[in-house]
Design a protein around this motif. Structure first.
Motif, PDB file in Angstrom:
ATOM      1  N   GLU A 183       6.008  34.756  31.707  1.00  0.00           N
ATOM      2  CA  GLU A 183       6.280  33.895  30.540  1.00  0.00           C
ATOM      3  C   GLU A 183       5.060  32.642  30.576  1.00  0.00           C
ATOM      4  N   LEU A 184       4.983  32.255  31.947  1.00  0.00           N
ATOM      5  CA  LEU A 184       4.218  31.125  32.119  1.00  0.00           C
ATOM      6  C   LEU A 184       2.519  31.524  31.816  1.00  0.00           C
ATOM      7  N   ILE A 185       2.124  32.779  32.124  1.00  0.00           N
ATOM      8  CA  ILE A 185       0.861  33.278  31.922  1.00  0.00           C
ATOM      9  C   ILE A 185       0.763  33.607  30.723  1.00  0.00           C
ATOM     10  N   GLY A 186       1.863  33.954  29.876  1.00  0.00           N
ATOM     11  CA  GLY A 186       1.709  34.001  28.376  1.00  0.00           C
ATOM     12  C   GLY A 186       1.141  32.876  27.557  1.00  0.00           C
ATOM     13  N   ARG A 187       1.642  31.467  27.996  1.00  0.00           N
ATOM     14  CA  ARG A 187       1.443  30.339  27.467  1.00  0.00           C
ATOM     15  C   ARG A 187       0.042  29.904  27.220  1.00  0.00           C
ATOM     16  N   ARG A 188      -0.566  29.319  26.289  1.00  0.00           N
ATOM     17  CA  ARG A 188      -1.804  28.744  26.123  1.00  0.00           C
ATOM     18  C   ARG A 188      -1.989  27.322  26.529  1.00  0.00           C
ATOM     19  N   SER A 189      -2.621  27.344  28.032  1.00  0.00           N
ATOM     20  CA  SER A 189      -2.590  26.297  28.739  1.00  0.00           C
ATOM     21  C   SER A 189      -4.101  25.406  28.358  1.00  0.00           C
ATOM     22  N   PRO A 190      -3.861  24.227  28.318  1.00  0.00           N
ATOM     23  CA  PRO A 190      -5.078  23.418  27.890  1.00  0.00           C
ATOM     24  C   PRO A 190      -5.902  23.469  29.083  1.00  0.00           C
ATOM     25  N   GLU A 191      -7.370  23.043  28.763  1.00  0.00           N
ATOM     26  CA  GLU A 191      -8.411  23.127  29.903  1.00  0.00           C
ATOM     27  C   GLU A 191      -7.732  22.101  31.055  1.00  0.00           C
ATOM     28  N   MET A 192      -7.940  22.500  32.233  1.00  0.00           N
ATOM     29  CA  MET A 192      -7.561  21.707  33.370  1.00  0.00           C
ATOM     30  C   MET A 192      -8.637  21.146  34.081  1.00  0.00           C
ATOM     31  N   VAL A 193      -8.457  19.942  34.657  1.00  0.00           N
ATOM     32  CA  VAL A 193      -9.352  19.539  35.680  1.00  0.00           C
ATOM     33  C   VAL A 193      -9.096  20.210  37.024  1.00  0.00           C
ATOM     34  N   ARG A 194     -10.369  20.821  37.640  1.00  0.00           N
ATOM     35  CA  ARG A 194     -10.146  21.367  38.842  1.00  0.00           C
ATOM     36  C   ARG A 194     -10.537  20.433  40.129  1.00  0.00           C
ATOM     37  N   HIS A 195      -9.670  20.543  41.084  1.00  0.00           N
ATOM     38  CA  HIS A 195      -9.944  19.901  42.555  1.00  0.00           C
ATOM     39  C   HIS A 195     -11.017  20.714  43.177  1.00  0.00           C
ATOM     40  N   VAL A 196     -11.704  19.918  43.878  1.00  0.00           N
ATOM     41  CA  VAL A 196     -12.552  20.502  44.622  1.00  0.00           C
ATOM     42  C   VAL A 196     -12.393  20.148  46.148  1.00  0.00           C
ATOM     43  N   PRO A 197     -11.824  21.209  46.912  1.00  0.00           N
ATOM     44  CA  PRO A 197     -11.269  21.039  48.137  1.00  0.00           C
ATOM     45  C   PRO A 197     -12.631  20.896  49.137  1.00  0.00           C
ATOM     46  N   ALA A 198     -12.372  20.149  50.305  1.00  0.00           N
ATOM     47  CA  ALA A 198     -13.574  19.949  51.455  1.00  0.00           C
ATOM     48  C   ALA A 198     -13.157  20.868  52.405  1.00  0.00           C
ATOM     49  N   PRO A 199     -14.212  21.572  53.045  1.00  0.00           N
ATOM     50  CA  PRO A 199     -14.012  22.483  53.942  1.00  0.00           C
ATOM     51  C   PRO A 199     -13.025  22.296  55.190  1.00  0.00           C
ATOM     52  N   ASP A 200     -12.680  20.883  55.543  1.00  0.00           N
ATOM     53  CA  ASP A 200     -11.647  20.635  56.567  1.00  0.00           C
ATOM     54  C   ASP A 200     -10.300  20.342  56.052  1.00  0.00           C
TER      55      ASP A 200
END
Length: 546
Positions: A183-200
């Motif tokens: 059900e969750l995947i079927g929703r239309r989600s707005p554009e999201m801001v991605r986090h950029v993880p650091a290697p450590d």
């Protein structure tokens, strides 16, 4: 310079490889993004007649990430993931990283008390869990206080045929107060801001195997994961896009790294079967023609015993690796005869993000003539391994001691633990495994240090007895533990599982050992059992036998 610093193993490396690895990616998300950008419509997951593209996986993981943010999931929070080998676990991993979180892996096989301990340890803010598991632990989840969101997934999600229901007899289990993944995947989600993880940054809390005590959460960083994925890739020579068969649980490190992370780094489709079943795996090999798999030797034994197996059916699976438990040479030979091709060892721990040692493809690993042990391989790129005595001093080749490993794959530590006696210190890991290195740089694991049996002052390694019992024509597998003995202090007791349709007696097995071993070594007690108790990754639970 010690013999270990001279790295004699480099002489046996696969052609064209050096002892150093230039890691291409800073995080698993970087690997995923490249796969998505280069071929968004190419297959990413094969699951019971359904194929999901990289674009499908991106959209599904975005949907999960968005609902996490809606429930105030913050950078550094934990997403508890308690599902089997289905698309949901891939979505959950990517979603946690997209919002700067940590994927806390929880075995869906845990009983209520074990599940509660994991929740108390990891304190997740959100939980992605199989609906059938949630039905058993719902009150436990509600009592924790830290969990603000529960997403339930069914093994039937995305299954395109009825093979899963036919084999595992699963059905959907309604759950109140949760959000269903589909059900969750079927929703239309707005554009999201991605986090950029650091290697450590910590990417995963991976539970240790629990063979000697309660599991601990090893903190695996993004750098750990990308190094180990590329190590598998470069060592094996796997080609981009070649399918990868996942026979190991993804909620443990072997399946996580040797399947999911490797698939991301290779832009290769991942073949998933919910749980291991020999018949389903045989069908998957015939359908999807995977080139690589890594699994416990018990999985290969089950395949070798399946009536539909033939070497012709397994020709595509050219890279077959086994890890998690020692492989007897006799067992490897029987499997290779049934399946065709070679079984290669890979050695490592949860704390080492899977591989520290591997056998090069196409190379027959040496067998130690004295112990009968099959080599676990050579230290991989940038990995230094020593064998040390009780004082931590390096031992010369051929001398048995504890194996200590250092390299870029070693975990940052254990979650919520700051033990003075931790096996992880200064980027180095005391494995607790006892073995040796030969003069050519090949490493051999004899046993776990805590498995040593002290009988009247004589030291007995269970592996020695297991090796003899394994050579009996009726024996499929065996495990030996020390039990209290009023006279000797400890005595070995063997548990033996027989080959299908094979017969023997306890008296015959004891006599078989007595004729081949010193008087202080051979077991006076043997029990014939249907099977040995094992963890989800195939390791024998000796503490349960004790």
């Amino acid at each position: 310079m010690s013999v270990y610093e001279s790295r004699p193993w480099l002489a046996h490396y696969p052609t064209g490889l050096s002892g150093h690895l230039d890691v291409e990616y800073g995080s698993p998300l970087d690997m995923f993004d490249e796969a998505l950008a280069s071929a968004p419509d190419s297959p990413a997951i094969h699951y019971f007649g359904t194929t999901l593209s990289w674009a499908d996986v991106d959209a599904a993981s975005d949907a999960v990430a968005h609902v996490l943010q809606e429930h105030d999931f913050a950078v550094g929070d934990r997403l508890g993931i308690a599902v089997q080998n289905g698309p949901a676990i891939v979505f959950g991993l990517l979603a946690a990283w997209k919002v700067g979180g940590v994927a806390a892996l929880i075995s869906p096989m845990y009983k209520r008390s074990e599940f509660r301990k994991a929740l108390d340890d990891f304190t997740p803010t959100a939980l992605l869990v199989l609906d059938e598991v949630h039905a058993e632990v719902a009150d436990t989840v509600a009592d924790t206080g830290s969990i603000r969101l529960v997403v339930t997934a069914s093994p039937l999600d995305f299954a395109g045929n009825d093979d899963l229901q036919r084999v595992f007899e699963v059905s959907r289990v309604p759950a109140n107060g949760t959000v269903e993944l589909l059900e969750l995947i079927g929703r239309r989600s707005p554009e999201m801001v991605r986090h950029v993880p650091a290697p450590d940054d910590v990417a995963v809390l991976a539970p240790t195997s629990g063979t000697t005590g309660p599991p601990k959460g090893a903190m695996l960083t993004h750098r750990n994961l990308t190094f180990s994925a590329q190590a598998y890739r470069d060592w094996t020579g796997l080609k981009s896009g070649e399918p990868i068969l996942c026979m190991s649980p993804i909620f443990h490190v072997t399946g996580l790294v040797g399947s999911v992370m490797l698939a991301l780094s290779m832009r290769s489709p991942l073949v998933l079967t919910h749980r291991f079943d020999a018949g389903l795996v045989v069908d998957a090999v015939r359908t999807w023609r995977p080139a690589f798999s890594v699994a416990a030797i018990t999985a290969y034994i089950a395949l070798a015993d399946h009536p539909d197996v033939s070497p012709e059916a397994f020709t595509s699976l050219r890279l077959r690796y086994s890890g998690g438990a020692p492989v007897m040479p006799e067992v490897a030979e029987r499997i290779e005869e049934r399946l065709g091709g070679m079984i290669h060892n890979v050695y490592g721990q949860t704390e080492s993000t899977s591989p520290t040692h591997m056998v090069p493809p196409g190379v027959l690993a040496p067998v130690d003539p004295e112990t009968g042990a099959l080599s676990v391989g050579l230290p991989i790129f940038d990995t230094t391994t020593r064998v040390v005595d009780d004082n931590g001093e390096p031992l010369p080749p051929g001398r048995i001691g504890e194996i200590v490993t250092a390299g870029p794959q070693i975990a940052a530590g254990y979650w919520n633990r700051n033990d003075e006696d931790s096996v992880l210190k200064n980027g180095e890991m005391r494995t607790g495994d006892v073995g040796f290195m030969d003069a050519d740089g090949w490493f051999f694991v004899i046993d776990r240090s805590h498995n040593l049996i002290n009988a009247s002052g004589y030291k007995i390694w269970p592996f020695e007895i297991e090796q003899v019992l394994q050579s009996h024509p009726a024996v499929l597998e065996t495990a030996v533990v020390g039990i209290p003995d009023e006279y000797r202090g400890e005595s070995p007791r063997a548990y033996v599982a027989l080959l299908p349709d094979a017969t023997t007696t306890v008296t015959e097995l004891i006599e078989f050992c007595r004729e081949r071993m010193a008087a202080y070594k051979y077991p006076r007690e043997i029990e014939i059992v249907g099977s040995l108790p094992r963890t989800a990754t195939g390791k024998v639970l000796r503490r349960r036998l004790r």
